[in-house]
Enzyme design. Structure first.
Site: not given
Length: 321
Positions: A47, A106, A139, A201, A203, A231-232, A234-235
């Site tokens: 599993d 987080q 971070h 920036k 968001r 990460d993406t 974008g920034t």
């Protein structure tokens, strides 16, 4: 939550184990340290459940378990289970070496009814049996305070600054892609005695930028953006494009952790970035001519040796000029 340390290690022997998803880096760290990885097998049930099995005696030894906790969640789960296996195998001292510490973004309760996930992960690692944590470029520095055990917070400056020392920095301006990264960018600017600019920036929601403004002058400058993770992208790409629009001669970037999810690679290829330089705490998902990887293996190997020999970790930090 209390943490009861075990007995002092009964032997000076060091065993280095690796989580499955981080063997690409662990093998380089072990080689830099001067020994082979220990024998760790991960059995899997039908599993999908996993069962780490340490195939050698580690009784009374110093055990360093290497594993970045990037996605999928199996990487974190395997780390926790391996720490527990080492504790139950009577390891003398367990250090969780986590080059990339997942869930670090987080680190606070910034809206109602959300978890402080970084604190929860810290609790889980301590409860599993870790005596020490070693990581690279958290971070947020305050995450160290989530642990009631020692945390060796290594900095990628020890990798990047020597790399740039061999280059002409006379026309360089350092930049932060957001307000949160100003401290990182300022450290480089101060070390090389260069100017700093900031991209401010706003968001609309997580992962979506509403607007960005450049604070400072980049006219004719070779700009180096400084970030901890991508990460993406974008920034970072938005900042690079904004910097070039404001008259910069060129723009490069350094970032410790190349998460690079979604359309990140495509964004980087289409952006004004000449080069993105990253560390190898997280493996690249694909090859890109714009992305250069510098290894963190020697830094971690030296840190492991210093921990074992009870020597200073601060000696690995780059001192200000």
């Amino acid at each position: 939550m209390s943490h009861k340390p075990r007995l002092t290690p009964m032997t000076d022997h060091v065993t280095i184990l690796s989580i499955t998803g981080s063997r690409f880096l662990s093998e380089k760290i072990a080689a830099a340290y001067g020994q082979e990885l220990g024998e760790l097998e991960v059995a899997r049930f039908n599993d999908g459940e996993m069962q780490p099995i340490i195939r050698q005696s580690i009784r009374g030894e110093y055990v360093f378990i290497i594993g970045s906790t990037f996605q999928p969640h199996e990487n974190l789960m395997e780390m926790l289970l391996t720490i527990d296996a080492a504790r139950r195998a009577s390891a003398g001292y367990i250090c969780a070496v986590i080059p990339y510490f997942g869930y670090a973004r987080q680190d606070r309760k910034d809206q109602p009814r959300v978890p402080i996930s970084a604190k929860l992960i810290a609790n889980l690692l301590v409860e599993a049996g870790a005596d020490r944590i070693m990581t690279l470029d958290l971070h947020a520095d305050q995450i160290q305070g989530f642990f009631d055990i020692p945390v060796d917070h290594l900095q990628s400056q020890a990798i990047y600054m020597p790399y740039f020392q061999g280059q002409d920095m006379s026309n360089v301006t350092f930049a932060s892609p957001d307000m949160g990264g100003v401290k990182r960018a300022r450290a480089y600017a101060k070390y090389f005695a260069r100017d700093i600019v900031i991209c401010d920036k706003y968001r609309k929601r997580a992962g979506e930028i509403e607007g960005m403004t450049l604070i400072g002058d980049v006219t004719g400058a070779d700009v180096i953006l400084v970030d901890d993770l991508v990460d993406t992208a974008g920034t970072l790409c938005r900042a690079a494009d904004l910097i070039m629009e404001n008259g910069a001669k060129s723009v490069r970037a350094i970032a410790s952790h190349p998460i690079l999810s979604g359309s990140a690679y495509e964004r980087i290829e289409k952006s004004a970035l000449e080069t993105l330089i990253v560390c190898d705490a997280v493996p690249l998902k694909q090859i890109s001519a714009k992305i250069k990887v510098l290894s963190s293996a020697q830094l971690f190997a030296t840190a492991i040796r210093n921990v074992h020999d009870n020597e200073s970790i601060s000696a690995l930090f780059v001192e200000e000029r």
